[in-house]
Design a protein around this motif. Structure first.
Motif, PDB file in Angstrom:
ATOM      1  N   ALA A  47      52.977 -15.865 -17.892  1.00 25.31           N
ATOM      2  CA  ALA A  47      53.476 -16.597 -16.721  1.00 25.31           C
ATOM      3  C   ALA A  47      54.999 -16.565 -16.662  1.00 25.31           C
ATOM      4  O   ALA A  47      55.594 -16.321 -15.597  1.00 25.31           O
ATOM      5  N   ILE A  48      55.651 -16.791 -17.805  1.00 21.23           N
ATOM      6  CA  ILE A  48      57.119 -16.765 -17.842  1.00 21.23           C
ATOM      7  C   ILE A  48      57.635 -15.362 -17.535  1.00 21.23           C
ATOM      8  O   ILE A  48      58.613 -15.195 -16.797  1.00 21.23           O
ATOM      9  N   TRP A  49      56.973 -14.356 -18.083  1.00 23.02           N
ATOM     10  CA  TRP A  49      57.357 -12.963 -17.809  1.00 23.02           C
ATOM     11  C   TRP A  49      57.253 -12.660 -16.316  1.00 23.02           C
ATOM     12  O   TRP A  49      58.139 -12.030 -15.731  1.00 23.02           O
ATOM     13  N   THR A  50      56.172 -13.124 -15.694  1.00 16.12           N
ATOM     14  CA  THR A  50      55.981 -12.895 -14.259  1.00 16.12           C
ATOM     15  C   THR A  50      57.100 -13.536 -13.449  1.00 16.12           C
ATOM     16  O   THR A  50      57.690 -12.910 -12.559  1.00 16.12           O
ATOM     17  N   LEU A  51      57.381 -14.797 -13.751  1.00 17.33           N
ATOM     18  CA  LEU A  51      58.383 -15.525 -12.975  1.00 17.33           C
ATOM     19  C   LEU A  51      59.793 -14.995 -13.233  1.00 17.33           C
ATOM     20  O   LEU A  51      60.632 -14.990 -12.335  1.00 17.33           O
ATOM     21  N   ALA A  52      60.047 -14.531 -14.444  1.00 17.94           N
ATOM     22  CA  ALA A  52      61.391 -14.065 -14.787  1.00 17.94           C
ATOM     23  C   ALA A  52      61.658 -12.647 -14.282  1.00 17.94           C
ATOM     24  O   ALA A  52      62.744 -12.358 -13.766  1.00 17.94           O
ATOM     25  N   GLN A  53      60.658 -11.763 -14.421  1.00 18.94           N
ATOM     26  CA  GLN A  53      60.879 -10.360 -14.124  1.00 18.94           C
ATOM     27  C   GLN A  53      60.564  -9.968 -12.686  1.00 18.94           C
ATOM     28  O   GLN A  53      61.217  -9.099 -12.117  1.00 18.94           O
ATOM     29  N   LYS A  54      59.562 -10.610 -12.090  1.00 20.52           N
ATOM     30  CA  LYS A  54      59.088 -10.156 -10.780  1.00 20.52           C
ATOM     31  C   LYS A  54      59.241 -11.193  -9.681  1.00 20.52           C
ATOM     32  O   LYS A  54      58.817 -10.949  -8.547  1.00 20.52           O
ATOM     33  N   HIS A  55      59.823 -12.336  -9.987  1.00 22.38           N
ATOM     34  CA  HIS A  55      59.883 -13.400  -8.988  1.00 22.38           C
ATOM     35  C   HIS A  55      60.741 -13.006  -7.784  1.00 22.38           C
ATOM     36  O   HIS A  55      60.513 -13.483  -6.672  1.00 22.38           O
ATOM     37  N   THR A  56      61.706 -12.133  -7.985  1.00 23.09           N
ATOM     38  CA  THR A  56      62.575 -11.711  -6.876  1.00 23.09           C
ATOM     39  C   THR A  56      61.761 -11.087  -5.751  1.00 23.09           C
ATOM     40  O   THR A  56      62.045 -11.285  -4.565  1.00 23.09           O
ATOM     41  N   TYR A  57      60.713 -10.341  -6.107  1.00 21.80           N
ATOM     42  CA  TYR A  57      59.929  -9.624  -5.105  1.00 21.80           C
ATOM     43  C   TYR A  57      58.986 -10.525  -4.320  1.00 21.80           C
ATOM     44  O   TYR A  57      58.364 -10.062  -3.357  1.00 21.80           O
ATOM     45  N   VAL A  58      58.869 -11.784  -4.722  1.00 24.20           N
ATOM     46  CA  VAL A  58      58.017 -12.723  -3.976  1.00 24.20           C
ATOM     47  C   VAL A  58      58.504 -12.857  -2.536  1.00 24.20           C
ATOM     48  O   VAL A  58      57.715 -13.066  -1.610  1.00 24.20           O
ATOM     49  N   PRO A 147      69.056 -13.704   2.711  1.00 26.52           N
ATOM     50  CA  PRO A 147      69.659 -13.333   1.419  1.00 26.52           C
ATOM     51  C   PRO A 147      68.633 -12.998   0.340  1.00 26.52           C
ATOM     52  O   PRO A 147      68.848 -12.066  -0.452  1.00 26.52           O
ATOM     53  N   ASP A 148      67.519 -13.747   0.285  1.00 27.87           N
ATOM     54  CA  ASP A 148      66.504 -13.484  -0.737  1.00 27.87           C
ATOM     55  C   ASP A 148      65.850 -12.126  -0.521  1.00 27.87           C
ATOM     56  O   ASP A 148      65.616 -11.370  -1.471  1.00 27.87           O
ATOM     57  N   VAL A 149      65.534 -11.825   0.736  1.00 28.03           N
ATOM     58  CA  VAL A 149      64.930 -10.532   1.054  1.00 28.03           C
ATOM     59  C   VAL A 149      65.918  -9.399   0.778  1.00 28.03           C
ATOM     60  O   VAL A 149      65.547  -8.353   0.234  1.00 28.03           O
ATOM     61  N   THR A 150      67.173  -9.606   1.139  1.00 16.57           N
ATOM     62  CA  THR A 150      68.196  -8.588   0.901  1.00 16.57           C
ATOM     63  C   THR A 150      68.320  -8.271  -0.584  1.00 16.57           C
ATOM     64  O   THR A 150      68.353  -7.097  -0.986  1.00 16.57           O
ATOM     65  N   GLN A 151      68.352  -9.321  -1.408  1.00 14.55           N
ATOM     66  CA  GLN A 151      68.438  -9.115  -2.860  1.00 14.55           C
ATOM     67  C   GLN A 151      67.218  -8.380  -3.386  1.00 14.55           C
ATOM     68  O   GLN A 151      67.337  -7.475  -4.230  1.00 14.55           O
ATOM     69  N   ALA A 152      66.031  -8.748  -2.892  1.00 18.46           N
ATOM     70  CA  ALA A 152      64.797  -8.115  -3.343  1.00 18.46           C
ATOM     71  C   ALA A 152      64.761  -6.642  -2.959  1.00 18.46           C
ATOM     72  O   ALA A 152      64.356  -5.784  -3.765  1.00 18.46           O
ATOM     73  N   ILE A 153      65.182  -6.317  -1.728  1.00 17.75           N
ATOM     74  CA  ILE A 153      65.164  -4.925  -1.273  1.00 17.75           C
ATOM     75  C   ILE A 153      66.150  -4.087  -2.069  1.00 17.75           C
ATOM     76  O   ILE A 153      65.822  -2.973  -2.520  1.00 17.75           O
ATOM     77  N   ASP A 154      67.354  -4.609  -2.258  1.00 16.03           N
ATOM     78  CA  ASP A 154      68.345  -3.853  -3.027  1.00 16.03           C
ATOM     79  C   ASP A 154      67.873  -3.620  -4.456  1.00 16.03           C
ATOM     80  O   ASP A 154      68.001  -2.510  -5.001  1.00 16.03           O
ATOM     81  N   GLN A 155      67.327  -4.647  -5.067  1.00 11.44           N
ATOM     82  CA  GLN A 155      66.843  -4.499  -6.443  1.00 11.44           C
ATOM     83  C   GLN A 155      65.697  -3.498  -6.506  1.00 11.44           C
ATOM     84  O   GLN A 155      65.623  -2.680  -7.435  1.00 11.44           O
ATOM     85  N   MET A 156      64.801  -3.548  -5.522  1.00 10.32           N
ATOM     86  CA  MET A 156      63.663  -2.634  -5.500  1.00 10.32           C
ATOM     87  C   MET A 156      64.116  -1.183  -5.352  1.00 10.32           C
ATOM     88  O   MET A 156      63.632  -0.291  -6.055  1.00 10.32           O
ATOM     89  N   GLN A 157      65.054  -0.927  -4.430  1.00  7.92           N
ATOM     90  CA  GLN A 157      65.502   0.445  -4.195  1.00  7.92           C
ATOM     91  C   GLN A 157      66.239   1.014  -5.403  1.00  7.92           C
ATOM     92  O   GLN A 157      66.110   2.207  -5.705  1.00  7.92           O
ATOM     93  N   ILE A 158      66.961   0.162  -6.110  1.00  5.08           N
ATOM     94  CA  ILE A 158      67.661   0.629  -7.320  1.00  5.08           C
ATOM     95  C   ILE A 158      66.673   0.839  -8.457  1.00  5.08           C
ATOM     96  O   ILE A 158      66.721   1.854  -9.164  1.00  5.08           O
ATOM     97  N   GLU A 159      65.746  -0.106  -8.624  1.00  4.22           N
ATOM     98  CA  GLU A 159      64.810  -0.045  -9.746  1.00  4.22           C
ATOM     99  C   GLU A 159      63.778   1.067  -9.574  1.00  4.22           C
ATOM    100  O   GLU A 159      63.446   1.773 -10.538  1.00  4.22           O
ATOM    101  N   TYR A 160      63.262   1.235  -8.354  1.00  2.00           N
ATOM    102  CA  TYR A 160      62.209   2.215  -8.117  1.00  2.00           C
ATOM    103  C   TYR A 160      62.735   3.579  -7.664  1.00  2.00           C
ATOM    104  O   TYR A 160      61.941   4.496  -7.442  1.00  2.00           O
ATOM    105  N   HIS A 161      64.044   3.724  -7.507  1.00  2.00           N
ATOM    106  CA  HIS A 161      64.628   4.981  -7.045  1.00  2.00           C
ATOM    107  C   HIS A 161      63.995   5.403  -5.716  1.00  2.00           C
ATOM    108  O   HIS A 161      63.431   6.498  -5.589  1.00  2.00           O
ATOM    109  N   CYS A 162      64.103   4.528  -4.730  1.00  2.00           N
ATOM    110  CA  CYS A 162      63.487   4.771  -3.437  1.00  2.00           C
ATOM    111  C   CYS A 162      64.421   4.286  -2.339  1.00  2.00           C
ATOM    112  O   CYS A 162      65.458   3.677  -2.620  1.00  2.00           O
ATOM    113  N   CYS A 163      64.024   4.554  -1.100  1.00  2.00           N
ATOM    114  CA  CYS A 163      64.873   4.162   0.031  1.00  2.00           C
ATOM    115  C   CYS A 163      63.984   3.891   1.240  1.00  2.00           C
ATOM    116  O   CYS A 163      63.266   4.780   1.708  1.00  2.00           O
TER     117      CYS A 163
END
Length: 261
Positions: A47-58, A147-163
Motif C-alpha cells: 500500500a505504501i509503495w503504491t501511494l508513494a510511487q504511483k500516486h501521481t498518476y491518480v 497542476p496535478d495533471v500537468t505534473q503527472a503527464i510530464d512525469q509519465m512522458q519522461i519515465e515512459y519515454h513517450c509523447c
C-alpha cells in the motif's frame, strides 16, 4: 479429608488434555499471529509503495478506485499491527474479552482485504476501456491548466519515454497550444529524449519520442492492479484460520471458567 477440598478435577483436563487443549491453542495462535503480522506488513508495504510511487498518476484516472484500493490495504495493514499486539496480550492474560476484540479485528481485516482485492481485479478489467476513452482528452484539455495533471503527464512522458496519449502529433490539438499561440513549442519539453527548457520546439524523431504513452501506462497500471488484487484476496484467507483458532480458544477458556467456578 479427601472430600472437603475444592474439586479441581475438571480444570486440568480442560486446559491440558488432547491436541486442542488451551496450552496447545495458545502456541498455535502465537505461530499464526507471527504469520499474520508478516502478512500485514506485506500488505502495508504494498500500500505504501503504491501511494508513494504511483500516486501521481491518480490525477489521470477518472475514478478513485485505484487510490481507494491502496488506502483500503493501508488501513488493513495498520489494523493488522494493532490486532497482532492485542492477540499477544489476549493469549498471555487468557482474556476472553481481548479474544473477542481480536476475532472482530480479524473479521474486519478479512473484509477490507477482500473488498480491496475484488476492487483491484474488477477495475483491472475496466481501466483499459477507461483510458482509451479519457486519456487523450485529459492530455489535450488539462495540460498546463490542472497542476496535478500537468505534473503527472510530464512525469509519465519522461519515465515512459513517450509523447502524447496516442501519438506526439496530438499535442497540436491541445488547449495548451491553441490558447497560447506565442509558444514556439510543438510538444511539451518532457517529450524530449533529453529534456531541457524549450527543447520541445523541434518535433524531429532525433529530438522527441514519437510513441504515445497509453499502452505503457495501461500495461503498468494493469500489472499493479493485479498485484494489489493478489495481495488483498490472497492474504485475506489467512484471517479465516485465525478466526477459527481464536474462537476455539475462547470456547476452551469459557469452559474452564465455568467448570472451575
Amino acid at each position: 479429608m479427601a472430600g472437603t477440598g475444592p474439586d479441581t478435577s475438571y480444570r486440568r483436563p480442560a486446559r491440558d488434555r488432547g491436541c486442542c487443549s488451551i496450552n496447545f491453542l495458545k502456541y498455535v495462535i502465537f505461530i499464526f499471529n507471527f504469520i499474520f503480522l508478516l502478512g500485514g506488513c506485506a500488505v502495508l508495504g504494498v500500500a505504501i509503495w503504491t501511494l508513494a510511487q504511483k500516486h501521481t498518476y491518480v490525477a489521470l484516472l477518472t475514478t478513485a478506485t485505484y487510490a481507494a484500493t491502496a488506502y483500503l490495504l493501508l488501513l488493513a495493514g495498520i489494523i493488522v499491527v494493532f490486532a497482532a499486539l492485542l492477540a499477544c496480550c489476549a493469549i498471555l492474560r487468557e482474556d476472553r474479552c481481548y479474544l473477542l476484540v481480536y476475532t472482530f479485528l480479524l473479521l474486519l481485516v478479512f473484509l477490507i482485504e477482500a473488498v480491496a482485492g475484488v476492487l483491484a481485479y474488477v477495475y483491472e478489467e475496466q481501466v483499459m476501456a477507461e483510458l482509451s476513452h479519457t486519456l487523450t482528452s485529459t492530455f489535450n484539455n488539462n495540460y498546463m491548466i490542472d497542476p496535478d495533471v500537468t505534473q503527472a503527464i510530464d512525469q509519465m512522458q519522461i519515465e515512459y519515454h513517450c509523447c502524447g496519449a496516442l501519438t506526439f502529433s496530438q499535442w497540436g490539438d491541445s488547449q495548451w497550444l491553441r490558447e497560447n499561440p506565442g509558444i514556439n513549442n510543438t510538444v511539451p519539453d518532457s517529450c524530449c529524449k533529453t529534456p531541457s527548457p524549450y527543447c520541445g520546439v523541434r518535433n524531429h524523431p532525433s529530438n522527441i519520442w514519437y510513441n504515445g504513452c497509453i499502452h505503457q501506462f495501461e500495461d503498468e497500471l494493469g500489472r499493479h492492479l493485479l498485484i494489489l488484487g493478489a495481495v488483498g484476496c490472497g492474504i485475506c484467507l489467512i484471517q479465516v484460520f485465525g478466526m477459527i483458532l481464536s474462537c476455539c480458544l475462547y470456547i476452551k477458556l469459557k469452559d474452564v471458567d465455568e467448570n472451575y467456578f
